[in-house]
Design an enzyme around this catalytic site. Structure first.
Site, PDB file in Angstrom:
ATOM      1  N   CYS D 100       0.907  37.105  89.397  1.00  0.00           N
ATOM      2  CA  CYS D 100       1.019  38.478  88.912  1.00  0.00           C
ATOM      3  C   CYS D 100      -0.372  39.018  88.614  1.00  0.00           C
ATOM      4  CB  CYS D 100       1.870  38.500  87.649  1.00  0.00           C
ATOM      5  SG  CYS D 100       1.930  40.109  86.848  1.00  0.00           S
ATOM      6  N   CYS D 104       0.175  46.763  87.876  1.00  0.00           N
ATOM      7  CA  CYS D 104       1.172  47.718  88.344  1.00  0.00           C
ATOM      8  C   CYS D 104       1.975  48.286  87.181  1.00  0.00           C
ATOM      9  CB  CYS D 104       2.096  47.088  89.372  1.00  0.00           C
ATOM     10  SG  CYS D 104       3.137  45.808  88.702  1.00  0.00           S
ATOM     11  N   THR D 191       2.899  42.432  79.914  1.00  0.00           N
ATOM     12  CA  THR D 191       2.042  41.851  80.940  1.00  0.00           C
ATOM     13  C   THR D 191       0.620  42.401  80.862  1.00  0.00           C
ATOM     14  OG1 THR D 191       3.923  41.549  82.376  1.00  0.00           O
ATOM     15  CG2 THR D 191       1.779  41.658  83.442  1.00  0.00           C
ATOM     16  N   HIS D 293       8.963  50.399  88.981  1.00  0.00           N
ATOM     17  CA  HIS D 293       8.571  49.022  88.729  1.00  0.00           C
ATOM     18  C   HIS D 293       9.443  48.044  89.520  1.00  0.00           C
ATOM     19  CE1 HIS D 293       5.948  46.382  86.712  1.00  0.00           C
ATOM     20  NE2 HIS D 293       6.857  45.814  85.936  1.00  0.00           N
ATOM     21  N   TYR D 297       8.556  44.829  93.012  1.00  0.00           N
ATOM     22  CA  TYR D 297       8.850  43.402  93.157  1.00  0.00           C
ATOM     23  C   TYR D 297       9.096  42.977  94.601  1.00  0.00           C
ATOM     24  CZ  TYR D 297       8.780  42.248  88.230  1.00  0.00           C
ATOM     25  OH  TYR D 297       8.355  41.999  86.948  1.00  0.00           O
ATOM     26  N   CYS D 300       4.982  42.543  95.567  1.00  0.00           N
ATOM     27  CA  CYS D 300       4.186  41.439  95.019  1.00  0.00           C
ATOM     28  C   CYS D 300       4.836  40.083  95.252  1.00  0.00           C
ATOM     29  CB  CYS D 300       3.898  41.659  93.538  1.00  0.00           C
ATOM     30  SG  CYS D 300       5.354  41.706  92.483  1.00  0.00           S
ATOM     31  N   GLU D 444      10.325  35.175  85.437  1.00  0.00           N
ATOM     32  CA  GLU D 444       9.636  36.464  85.544  1.00  0.00           C
ATOM     33  C   GLU D 444      10.288  37.310  86.637  1.00  0.00           C
ATOM     34  OE1 GLU D 444       7.129  39.668  86.064  1.00  0.00           O
ATOM     35  OE2 GLU D 444       7.366  38.184  87.658  1.00  0.00           O
TER      36      GLU D 444
END
Lengths: 511, 511, 511, 511
Positions: D100, D104, D191, D293, D297, D300, D444
């Site tokens: 991570c 973002c 984060t 958000h 995913y 990433c 996560e």
């Protein structure tokens, strides 16, 4: 009575002095090292519960060689009932430790070598089985925990053992002497190795004639000269040094405490050698051990599932969402998977059979089914545990921060759930779920007792596909169906001719 | 001996004259109607195999009420061994018919009513159980096949039975007379109904006091006045009229031949009434029946799996891809799932228990696990069967085209596989796989014996979640762990204090 | 304007006289045969909606060869926007017909041959592309629906085409004449074949030099001499003759109306031949077609999903369980899977590229991902549809029983749901769900556009595994990580040396 | 140019002095603490690559407020192209760091607050949007990394924020002053918090009028007085202190470096407040942020998948099993899942839309589908990585043992694979796979950007189920089907009447 208690077991380890390395240091006392203690406690539970009246029926057994009452972890199964009790013991132990208690590997090694040596002797007139029975008597008498050392590191897997560039990637006989053999090589990730009294080795795969020196099984004391242990790093291992909370399960650890065992010109006397070149029995030994061992996973891992399901349910409850439908559904899915695995292991025990040696073996097809399911379902139920428990399991503050005079209180406040529940209890439970679901326990469920590809090969071989093809051919009309002919009271041909005639002559009523 | 053969059974149906409708016609002779014959053959197999020396041990039993040798399909289980033999019988029957053989529903009805009537009598001093035993003697004496009629059509599911706008969506007592009761309503999709000798009814759900008249169980002859059957359309049903090939399994059909049973002011004499208002025993009756019935699915459907796996393997073989790795892998996945379901049903049988009535019941938690797995895995293995068999299973030409003088030969040529295999054999097998994997068999696996949501409720209730929470609390340190204290030889608190002290004083060796 | 309406299309078929067999009979008029009408209606929808102002933007396009407004089903994609509109058209068509509308196969054939002929000409100086453009003009001018005939029956799959014992299991050139070629063989399960105006053939696999005569592509009118069609049996096909209800989707059918096309010494003039021996372009042609075609499945099948999700939701609603949590969850799972497939097909369209011919092609890796997901998710969502809809979908009475003067009313009563909903509406919807979820639609999702094994090969080849290995080596420190060195402002070695030094010198703060 | 390099970024952190605790200590210098450095490197990569000519097109953008070239991580999306580039940037960053990279969250916070403040102002005539634009200019000018702080700890989840026993389980306004507000409470597992320049807060859920003081959004410098950070323990965190090997990814870490942020009477000036009581806009803010958000995913995590697939392939290769069929199949499954997630995120970007503020938003339905898939597929592909990599990943010896003068060499020998590959390289790669697949990365993937239950609610709401019901009703004949009537050229009723008549009059040819 020869059964040790948990404390006896721990004390007994002090008498041994194995050469162990971890984090670059030579370990002086296994028993006193906080990094190892949780594993030792877990193994100790196998001793302790044998004295608990509530559990003794499944934890203890009567030796068929001595007639003495013994710990079931040293017992060679003499009946279906023994096999079933063994898996009940596994589930119980899982429930009591929430981790690997290590001692089943040695048990399965004892049982597998017992049955195989009998068969070798029948073919070759050797005396391995008698030797082994003598050894078994010792194990039972002392209530030893032997580690079961099977897996070699294997190097280039496209090459046979004897063709490897680096010969020590497989354990093998280097020299045969009058009074014993010299062995060299290594066994990798051996569960419970550093806190066992003995090592029993077995070959890791089927050997061909050219690999004769690799067709090898023996037992030696854990602290035999030339034997070196290197303890594996585990997930979050050093958290045990950061207090008693962060480790999640500080009492019993995480997975089994694996170690590499390096054999550097180790001498094994003949009376402790149980296979030395009989390569044509390596398949039997490997498959017998694997069969027993794979069946266990439907016991121990289901015991762990009981704990993690309970923990997840408790967390949901304390956060006020215990009755929310998606939570109940997720818990039910976990339970259904756990009981599926449990059913498989029960079935493969109930459907066991007597081997020529008199020992009972589980149903090998179903044992492989147990383990294949484990390699998937453990991941799935742990995934759900993480879903229910929430992101907190991987973002918890450290025990030291919680104890910090300035920020501790403030941090703890963030962990309030339902009124009346202590935040610290919530934190403890979250740490346990982290320990069980995020870490080494998952790959252990995948690879312990062999990888899924190995199980698939066994399932494919044992499934009786030819018989299934015959069933299909019979129904499809490619083979004669005598049952059908009896039912209709004539030949199939006559029947279908009649049917066709009826249709042509419109004797059919419907249209 | 009271056991009929398959042929005897078929003949025995001629003596009955139930009022059956199908495709808009009143059926005159069930036995002679080609649309129904396959179902009748499948049911006949339950009779036929009881005479086969190879299978008699599992197909026959000794009656505990008469001491006579009887067909196991009329036997109330008297031991664990009986339970296990029952599921072996299920798998065998699945292997022999590749479809539903229907007779287990009545068997499970007999067993469930047997156990429940005993318990009702214990509480209320009624004589239902004796009545029922008399009935059971009749069933065994005549080797009857009773259908088990449970499911009501249920209307608006958010309303209780007594609150429905249309009262007949649940079967109920309309009137209580001196010599019996008048019932009205309907039961839907009842397996084997049109070729059964008797009907046994049971309530479809838990009833409350207000639903008293719906708390109802009785048995009547299949052709009782006022009873009307409407036979269901099935996948590809009329293909049975198009020859012998297109149906896929022309001998035994597809699923169980379901029918609606409409009760129009039907009189039931008291000696055939086994529950009439005891609403507080509806849960027991429903759950007992469901338990038995759900456990069966790990038998029969696995028998079907054996056939479809064999058929798929044969098709792959005949197309020259039997050894291709992805095919072997897919077959192995099918086998692993089938044996998983089989393990669950074995386990729930082996783990059965004796009820107060003396009858043995399966483990209810595991029985629900069996069925929940079936609702998923049958779909998955049939999906794989379709994958292996190829698109041909849904684009096969008709038998009539294959028989056509001009195009038949040309068409057949397109079905050559490996040299030496007759194209027509390939076509037959593809049709069988179509029959088994594309059609009513899948929803039957989903909804027969109750839908997955029902199984989940039972699993959730029976899982002992409180005990699991306690296990987790013990490991996490929220409850005392006495085993641990015995192992370490002191209190937990003392132990952790010591650990903390050691760390502070750097007595830890590792760092 | 050259675009036909739905009705025009149906009328246009009357002008053709293909030789079709079904159920052993020669079909005289495709259009008038009730067994075929639903398929024809579904195809007609592709024509009809192009005239609907609401949908015209995605249903119509402007020809790049003529500048005319044409039906998008005859358009060779000229931009990313075209590709995206094409899949929107697929989803819309699925929503409007709830079945296969057949015409995409020909479209994909047009596009694939267009791109490949260009490339062949570039290499060999042939004139295939010009020929094909002329053909395309004809197709667009007449708004033809050509079938795309690719799949051969393939015989023994371990042998190449030219090595088969029965040569006709692959379509091939039998003779090359001055004015054309003579072809023989067959194509199996060709969608929409009997109601197409034309046939476009393509090879079914990569051909080697020895298989030259099998490297073949051409187009001919559907009723060319020597061409024979045998229409496939479909799930419940004859229900169309039993009224208008039992078929479930009497308007548009089930799957695409597949047929075998047998070529018996068929003459093809050179101007209609687009590949004749250029075996080195077979891979391109097969993969280009497969790429387009696989991408479609994330459109059409998602359109079907929209319908079956809606139908399931409506059934739940009408039975009073529309808001029950497990129903909502199941619907959500269906939606999530459908939208996943839709996303894949959108992505593979948006990420398309321009080929040398000027035509746009989809992203081949993602197109194969689309289809692989379809081969699983369609099964899963249809499984859930069956779960929600209940056992009734496979035990519904026939329309004729519902219409029966004596029992019809009684039967209908069993289908009451929520008050105010007509039972017959419930029955209609259940039949639709049966049609969509129990039957040929599933294997079609598996094998249409190629089987999962084929998709996996493509995914494996196209995934750039070497680049991924390089990424991993860089992170793991096996390859230089220049980004990292820039970030830390020194060499990696210097950095780690510093880190190690800091640790040794206890400059680390934490411990 | 205002874009910092990676090194600039690290240096810029020195200027800040946030109050951070970890392992019971107050951290003096974030940048110099080896426990934090990997996270900082990962975040630094977001800066560094913006200067790499190869990647600049996707890593940099042109500010719509200043016209300056800026890092895309500070850019409010102005077009579909921006949205697509953003997810390409995510995948690239995942490939480059294998973890991570944290930045973002702030980006999505910027974009979400941008769009929502515009809408609040439209309704209430407030000036939040102008304030926020001023703030955005600052962020872009300084190339700041703000953390996005949304998740509150939430206490008893069955109670609303204002009803909690412990009010600080939700961040809220304690006092409103003339020049600003005083806030108190905490945000959990944020984060990148400790290495960010700023904090942007947002509410964690929809607020009702009673929760007005919890409807709150603002931005403050990371080292504002009253703000305390407690850094989370991560899987194997202290391994970073045991050398450079055991950590697996010593350069970039594991997950994002989460921290609790405790706000203890923190003052926020009005010009930094973007919502203060407008509870009716909390849903919009939460959903807008969540939408952005969740869509990330699929970028990433797919970048991470690329690395772990590459690593697994390399390990298989080096052990001589790279071409074994089950390995290839497993890699292909990993790739297919990764590309599925990637497709979903591409689709939800390409299908984005312009909000009233001018900012572009992704397709919210598809964004939730992205994330729901991630919560399952990441687990599955990591499970497969563990399967391929083998048990070694959890039983590797420590770096210190490998460096040990006596045992190091012996241990290393056990890691030989294919000849020519350095054992240490194999160990490094195994450690990387351990880092990525066994640990915090999985939970996560489950909980980051919201838990699956949250995604399901959004999918259910956004799916247009009513429209789907209408589609089904139209096909099933419950609603008029005008397309069909046009196709057949008459009313549906007339059509079916005709069909029925034809059948009755046997005009049907087939039978």
């Amino acid at each position: 009575m020869s059964m040790m208690t948990g404390k006896d077991y721990i004390d007994s380890l002090r008498a041994l002095s194995p050469e162990i390395y971890f984090l670059g240091k030579r370990i002086k006392s296994v028993v006193d090292e906080p990094m190892f203690q949780p594993h030792i406690h877990a193994a100790a539970m196998t001793y302790e519960l044998a004295h608990d009246p509530e559990h003794q029926e499944i934890m203890a057994a009567t030796s068929h060689v001595t007639g003495e009452k013994i710990n079931r972890f040293t017992h060679v199964h003499q009946s279906i009932d023994d096999l079933v009790k063994k898996v009940r013991m596994m589930r119980l132990m899982g429930q009591k430790t929430a981790t690997c208690f290590q001692r089943c590997v040695g048990l399965d090694g004892l049982c597998a070598v017992y049955a195989t040596t009998y068969d070798i002797d029948q073919k070759y007139g050797t005396t391995y089985h008698e030797r082994f029975k003598n050894y078994l008597r010792e194990v039972q008498k002392h209530d030893w925990m032997p580690s079961g050392a099977m897996t070699d590191s294997r190097g280039d897997r496209s090459l046979r053992p004897s063709k490897q560039v680096h010969p020590d990637v497989y354990l093998h006989i280097k020299e045969r002497l009058e009074d014993g053999i010299i062995v060299t090589g290594a066994k990798t990730h051996i569960t419970g190795a550093i806190n066992s009294h003995e090592i029993i080795t077995m070959p890791t795969r089927t050997m061909a004639e050219e690999d004769k020196d690799y067709a090898l099984s023996f037992a030696i004391p854990a602290d035999t000269k030339g034997v070196t242990y290197v303890f594996s790093r585990q997930t979050n291992d050093t958290r045990r040094l950061d207090g008693t909370l962060d480790a999640g399960n500080p009492k019993y650890g995480i997975v089994g405490g694996e170690a590499m065992i390096i054999f550097n010109d180790v001498f094994v006397p003949w009376e402790r050698v149980f296979m030395a070149g009989e390569y044509d029995f390596t398949t039997e030994l490997v498959e017998t051990f694997a069969g027993y061992h794979r069946s266990n996973y439907g016991g121990c891992k289901v015991g762990l599932a009981d704990v993690v399901i309970g923990g997840s349910a408790w967390i949901a409850e304390t956060h006020g969402i215990g009755r929310v439908s998606h939570i109940v559904d997720k818990l039910t899915e976990m339970i259904a998977m756990a009981e599926t695995c449990w059913s498989c292991t029960l079935a493969c025990s109930y459907e066991g059979y007597k081997t020529p040696s008199g020992a009972y073996h589980i149903n090998p097809l179903l044992a492989n089914v147990v383990k294949l399911n484990i390699t998937r379902m453990v991941y799935e139920w742990m995934r759900i545990a993480q879903d229910i428990a929430g992101g907190k399991i991987i973002t918890l503050p450290s025990e030291k921060d919680l104890a910090h005079p300035e920020v501790g209180k403030m941090v703890e406040e963030c962990f309030y759930g339902k009124d009346g529940i202590a935040p610290m209890d919530i934190i403890r439970m979250l740490r346990l779920i982290e320990n069980m679901s995020v870490g080494a326990g998952l790959p252990e469920a995948m690879h312990g007792a062999g990888s899924p590809a190995a199980q698939k090969i066994m399932i494919s071989r044992r499934s009786g596909i030819d018989k299934k093809m015959e069933l299909a051919k019979r129904i499809a009309g490619l083979s004669p169906d005598t049952d059908f002919e009896r039912i209709i009271g004539k030949s199939e041909k006559a029947h279908w001719d009649q049917v066709r005639r009826n249709m042509q002559e419109k004797k059919v009523q419907i249209y």
